[in-house]
Motif scaffolding. Structure first.
Motif, PDB file in Angstrom:
ATOM      1  N   LEU A 177      29.484 -13.483   9.185  1.00 15.82           N
ATOM      2  CA  LEU A 177      29.093 -13.222   7.792  1.00 15.82           C
ATOM      3  C   LEU A 177      28.642 -11.781   7.610  1.00 15.82           C
ATOM      4  N   ALA A 178      27.921 -11.250   8.609  1.00 14.12           N
ATOM      5  CA  ALA A 178      27.487  -9.852   8.522  1.00 14.12           C
ATOM      6  C   ALA A 178      28.680  -8.911   8.559  1.00 14.12           C
ATOM      7  N   ALA A 179      29.687  -9.242   9.372  1.00 14.21           N
ATOM      8  CA  ALA A 179      30.880  -8.394   9.452  1.00 14.21           C
ATOM      9  C   ALA A 179      31.665  -8.415   8.145  1.00 14.21           C
ATOM     10  N   ARG A 180      31.707  -9.561   7.494  1.00 11.26           N
ATOM     11  CA  ARG A 180      32.462  -9.673   6.251  1.00 11.26           C
ATOM     12  C   ARG A 180      31.665  -9.201   5.035  1.00 11.26           C
ATOM     13  N   TYR A 181      30.377  -9.557   4.978  1.00 14.28           N
ATOM     14  CA  TYR A 181      29.625  -9.364   3.737  1.00 14.28           C
ATOM     15  C   TYR A 181      28.307  -8.622   3.950  1.00 14.28           C
ATOM     16  N   GLY A 182      28.177  -7.836   5.003  1.00 18.05           N
ATOM     17  CA  GLY A 182      26.940  -7.104   5.244  1.00 18.05           C
ATOM     18  C   GLY A 182      26.554  -6.219   4.076  1.00 18.05           C
ATOM     19  N   GLU A 183      25.250  -6.016   3.890  1.00 20.59           N
ATOM     20  CA  GLU A 183      24.774  -5.250   2.739  1.00 20.59           C
ATOM     21  C   GLU A 183      25.108  -3.771   2.844  1.00 20.59           C
ATOM     22  N   THR A 184      25.151  -3.233   4.046  1.00 22.17           N
ATOM     23  CA  THR A 184      25.450  -1.812   4.220  1.00 22.17           C
ATOM     24  C   THR A 184      26.635  -1.644   5.151  1.00 22.17           C
ATOM     25  N   THR A 185      27.255  -0.471   5.073  1.00 18.82           N
ATOM     26  CA  THR A 185      28.385  -0.180   5.963  1.00 18.82           C
ATOM     27  C   THR A 185      27.949  -0.196   7.418  1.00 18.82           C
ATOM     28  N   GLU A 186      26.778   0.334   7.699  1.00 17.14           N
ATOM     29  CA  GLU A 186      26.290   0.380   9.083  1.00 17.14           C
ATOM     30  C   GLU A 186      26.088  -1.024   9.637  1.00 17.14           C
ATOM     31  N   ALA A 187      25.539  -1.923   8.807  1.00 19.09           N
ATOM     32  CA  ALA A 187      25.321  -3.293   9.265  1.00 19.09           C
ATOM     33  C   ALA A 187      26.648  -3.986   9.559  1.00 19.09           C
ATOM     34  N   ARG A 188      27.633  -3.741   8.719  1.00 16.89           N
ATOM     35  CA  ARG A 188      28.940  -4.361   8.943  1.00 16.89           C
ATOM     36  C   ARG A 188      29.601  -3.805  10.199  1.00 16.89           C
ATOM     37  N   ILE A 189      29.497  -2.497  10.416  1.00 15.83           N
ATOM     38  CA  ILE A 189      30.106  -1.889  11.605  1.00 15.83           C
ATOM     39  C   ILE A 189      29.441  -2.412  12.876  1.00 15.83           C
ATOM     40  N   ASP A 190      28.120  -2.544  12.857  1.00 18.11           N
ATOM     41  CA  ASP A 190      27.420  -3.087  14.027  1.00 18.11           C
ATOM     42  C   ASP A 190      27.880  -4.515  14.325  1.00 18.11           C
ATOM     43  N   ALA A 191      28.031  -5.308  13.264  1.00 15.14           N
ATOM     44  CA  ALA A 191      28.487  -6.690  13.456  1.00 15.14           C
ATOM     45  C   ALA A 191      29.926  -6.727  13.967  1.00 15.14           C
ATOM     46  N   ILE A 192      30.768  -5.825  13.462  1.00 13.87           N
ATOM     47  CA  ILE A 192      32.166  -5.774  13.903  1.00 13.87           C
ATOM     48  C   ILE A 192      32.249  -5.365  15.366  1.00 13.87           C
ATOM     49  N   LYS A 193      31.447  -4.382  15.772  1.00 12.71           N
ATOM     50  CA  LYS A 193      31.462  -3.955  17.173  1.00 12.71           C
ATOM     51  C   LYS A 193      30.995  -5.077  18.099  1.00 12.71           C
ATOM     52  N   ALA A 194      30.085  -5.924  17.608  1.00  8.63           N
ATOM     53  CA  ALA A 194      29.615  -7.049  18.421  1.00  8.63           C
ATOM     54  C   ALA A 194      30.722  -8.067  18.677  1.00  8.63           C
ATOM     55  N   LEU A 195      31.780  -8.032  17.858  1.00  8.69           N
ATOM     56  CA  LEU A 195      32.896  -8.967  18.033  1.00  8.69           C
ATOM     57  C   LEU A 195      33.788  -8.607  19.219  1.00  8.69           C
ATOM     58  N   LYS A 196      33.563  -7.449  19.851  1.00 12.37           N
ATOM     59  CA  LYS A 196      34.362  -7.084  21.029  1.00 12.37           C
ATOM     60  C   LYS A 196      34.183  -8.083  22.162  1.00 12.37           C
ATOM     61  N   ASP A 197      33.014  -8.730  22.201  1.00  5.57           N
ATOM     62  CA  ASP A 197      32.748  -9.708  23.254  1.00  5.57           C
ATOM     63  C   ASP A 197      33.101 -11.135  22.840  1.00  5.57           C
ATOM     64  N   ASP A 198      33.667 -11.278  21.653  1.00  7.90           N
ATOM     65  CA  ASP A 198      33.989 -12.604  21.119  1.00  7.90           C
ATOM     66  C   ASP A 198      35.511 -12.772  21.121  1.00  7.90           C
ATOM     67  N   LEU A 199      36.012 -13.618  22.030  1.00  8.92           N
ATOM     68  CA  LEU A 199      37.453 -13.844  22.123  1.00  8.92           C
ATOM     69  C   LEU A 199      37.884 -15.126  21.424  1.00  8.92           C
ATOM     70  N   SER A 200      36.986 -15.751  20.683  1.00  6.49           N
ATOM     71  CA  SER A 200      37.315 -17.012  20.025  1.00  6.49           C
ATOM     72  C   SER A 200      38.311 -16.783  18.891  1.00  6.49           C
ATOM     73  N   VAL A 201      38.976 -17.855  18.508  1.00  6.10           N
ATOM     74  CA  VAL A 201      39.933 -17.786  17.395  1.00  6.10           C
ATOM     75  C   VAL A 201      39.218 -17.426  16.099  1.00  6.10           C
ATOM     76  N   ASP A 202      38.003 -17.955  15.907  1.00  4.18           N
ATOM     77  CA  ASP A 202      37.255 -17.655  14.685  1.00  4.18           C
ATOM     78  C   ASP A 202      36.899 -16.171  14.610  1.00  4.18           C
ATOM     79  N   GLY A 203      36.477 -15.602  15.743  1.00  6.64           N
ATOM     80  CA  GLY A 203      36.134 -14.179  15.757  1.00  6.64           C
ATOM     81  C   GLY A 203      37.330 -13.306  15.458  1.00  6.64           C
TER      82      GLY A 203
END
Length: 644
Positions: A177-203
């Motif tokens: 949700l933070a990656a899709r709808y984060g309040e700031t660009t920085e928050a969204r980028i941080d959430a997106i970078k955290a997805l590097k460790d997520d290999l799930s289909v949902d991620g």
């Protein structure tokens, strides 16, 4: 005394008041939004749902569920009731209400849109429900439809979550949700970078949604849009599709199909001619197109797009993909993360395929090692080897009928299967095989007949239906290394069992007198006999040992495969291929052959996963070619035995 009585009466009234107030408050709250509840719509029901959700009343979740399920009714006086089993009940307590006839109440029928809004409100309550099943259902509902309104309730639910696995899922969803709808660009980028460790289909789906594009056309690339890439007509997109996109924007003549040109020409035939051209000459598409252009020049038909028109238009326009996401920093981060995730997924898929190949190789090794020993020592082609696997599996089934504890029954079944099949192998060698050592073709036919007889005997005893050989509970489930790599615990157990037998056989063959005599008979039977070794006894023991190992393999295979009278036939071909490819009479050769065949089969299935029969066919063809170049197998016998 009077004062004490009044105090007690006051105390009783105070303690009873909250429950009564709660019931009244829910009905009062419903009355405040009566119109929205009686005739709900998706666009107008929001205030009523928000008021109920924020009220803090414990009976609200139950009311929302009944409303969603169309069990809420309204009386003429505007009061709401829940009708269950033809009885009107209180909206708060669920207790039957006397004096209210359910047949006189009007039902409230929320449409699909309203029910979706109610479900979204219920998720907030279900996320903190004491029942883990309901919490799991709420998490599943959020994962199916991510919405920014879910951030706050999900954040609150994470703090009090007691189940570690479910808490991890909630944290992942919050990051999505933070990656899709984060309040700031920085928050969204941080959430997106955290997805590097997520290999799930949902991620990966979240990254794909952020990087979703639409194809557009313009004379020049717009500077105020987030361009993903420029498409090359004829390479990335067909020329016809590219022109069609531009045509709708620039009012250009359309591209006509051959049938459309033909229909237009037929409508303008006059005196066996079209635009002054004889109909008899219009035998090619080029001729018909030229005739259509002549008609267009006269104004009889609308002009069409020619190849020159299409080329000039495509040269003047640009076709490009534009991100639906406007923020370039977000899409850049998502693209980098997606590339990193795709690389890790590719590596993980390769590792998963390797684990599957090793697992299959361990099964083939267990099934073939007994055959390799008997074939190498005795030169006997035992077509009944698969039936010894079947006998071992049925032995495990019988033991489980006597010993209900699956772990204890497995401990008993493994040695018992060895004893049963060892005895059966010795009996077969003494009664049949030893009389046919010098006649290999007759040995093949005899063992083939024995295999058919054993199959029929198993059908007579156990029937034709598959019998269950249940694994212990500690072998249930998978060993999941990450979201891509996983292998069942049963396969891991079979792999460990194969390693144990590899070590045990090497110890017997290298460190015991029996192994020394077996190797001697394998290399030169006549010389071994002259040294005081009894070849007949060694052959009997070897055949029994090979049969016993097949029985243990049957127990292992039966834990995940069907146990039937014909299960041995599924492994006899692979067993022979393993022995021939690996090298006759060699343990290391059998291991190499099983590894090669298992890897090859899984590799072919990866290219064509829907057709396992084709994979086996290609595998057999490859093995035939392999034997042409290396007829003695991967690990060939050395010394005098190699020349026999």
């Amino acid at each position: 005394m009077l004062r004490a009585f009044l105090a007690l009466l006051l105390l009783t009234g105070l303690t009873a008041q909250p429950g009564h107030a709660q019931e009244a408050n829910l009905q009062d709250l419903l009355q405040e939004h009566q119109a929205q509840i009686i005739k709900p719509s998706r666009t107008k029901v929001g205030p009523a749902i928000e008021a109920l959700a924020s009220s803090g009343l414990p009976s609200v979740p139950l009311f929302l569920e009944e409303w969603r399920d169309k069990n809420v009714y309204v009386a003429e006086d505007g009061l709401f009731y829940v009708v269950a089993g033809g009885t009107a009940t209180d909206v708060s307590t669920g207790e039957p209400v006397s004096g209210v006839d359910a047949d006189t109440l009007d039902p409230i029928r929320p449409n699909g849109g309203v029910r979706r809004v109610i479900n979204e409100a219920l998720v907030e309550f279900q996320l903190s429900d004491p029942d883990i099943t309901r919490r799991t259902e709420a998490v599943d509902a959020i994962s199916r439809n991510l919405d920014p309104s879910q951030v706050e309730p999900l954040s609150k639910a994470i703090e009090n979550e007691t189940n570690a696995a479910l808490k991890l899922r909630k944290q992942r969803l919050l990051n999505y949700l933070a990656a899709r709808y984060g309040e700031t660009t920085e928050a969204r980028i941080d959430a997106i970078k955290a997805l590097k460790d997520d290999l799930s289909v949902d991620g990966r789906a979240v990254l794909s949604q952020i990087l979703a594009t639409s194809t557009e056309a313009a004379p020049n690339l717009p500077e105020d849009e987030n361009i993903a890439r420029v498409l090359e007509p004829g390479t990335d997109i067909s020329r016809a599709d590219a022109y069609t996109m531009i045509e709708g924007k620039a009012d250009l003549p359309p591209v006509l199909s051959a049938s459309e040109i033909r229909t237009a020409l037929e409508a303008n035939v006059e005196g066996a001619k079209v635009a002054g051209v004889s109909v008899g000459t219009l035998t090619t598409q080029d001729a018909r197109a030229a005739a259509y252009d002549r008609l267009a020049a006269t104004g009889a038909v609308a002009p069409r797009a020619t190849e020159d028109t299409i080329g000039e238009t495509l040269a003047a326009w640009t076709i490009y993909d534009v991100y639906d996401e406007d923020d370039t920093a977000v899409t850049d981060a998502a693209r980098d993360t997606q590339n990193a995730v795709n690389t890790r997924v590719g590596v993980s898929q390769t590792a998963d395929l390797a684990l599957d190949a090793i697992s299959l190789a361990s099964i083939y090794f267990l099934a073939a090692i007994g055959l390799a020993i008997t074939f190498g020592v005795m030169g006997v082609i035992n077509m009944a080897h698969g039936e010894f696997i079947m006998m071992g599996a049925y032995t495990g089934y019988v033991v489980q009928q006597i010993i209900p504890n699956y772990t204890l029954s497995l401990v008993v079944a493994l040695p018992l299967a060895f004893i049963v099949t060892f005895a059966a192998g010795v009996a077969m060698e003494r009664l049949v095989i030893r009389h046919l050592y010098t006649r290999p073709l007759e040995t093949l036919l005899a063992t083939f007949g024995i295999s058919i007889a054993l199959q029929q005997l198993a059908k007579n005893i156990f029937g034709t239906q598959a019998r269950p050989l249940t694994s212990p509970s500690w072998l249930d489930g998978n060993w999941a290394i990450n979201d891509v790599i996983s292998i069942s615990y049963i396969r891991v157990a079979i792999f460990v069992l194969a390693l144990i037998f590899l070590g045990l056989l090497l110890f017997i063959l290298k460190k015991t007198r029996l192994g020394l005599e077996v190797r001697a008979v394998t290399q030169n039977p006549r010389m071994a006999a002259s040294m005081g070794i009894n070849p007949d006894k060694i052959k009997m023991m070897t055949f029994g040992l090979g049969s016993g190992i097949a029985g243990i393999a049957g127990v292992a295979i039966g834990l995940y495969a069907k146990v039937t009278s014909e299960m041995g036939a599924d492994y006899i071909v692979q067993s022979f291929m393993t022995v021939v490819v690996g090298g006759v009479g060699n343990v290391w050769g059998t291991l190499a052959g099983a590894t090669m065949i298992g890897t090859l089969q899984k590799g072919i299935e990866w290219f064509n996963p829907s057709n396992t029969l084709a994979a086996q066919t290609y595998m057999i063809l490859f093995i035939i070619l392999f034997i042409q170049f290396r007829p003695k197998g991967i690990v060939a016998l050395k010394g005098r035995a190699a020349g026999d």
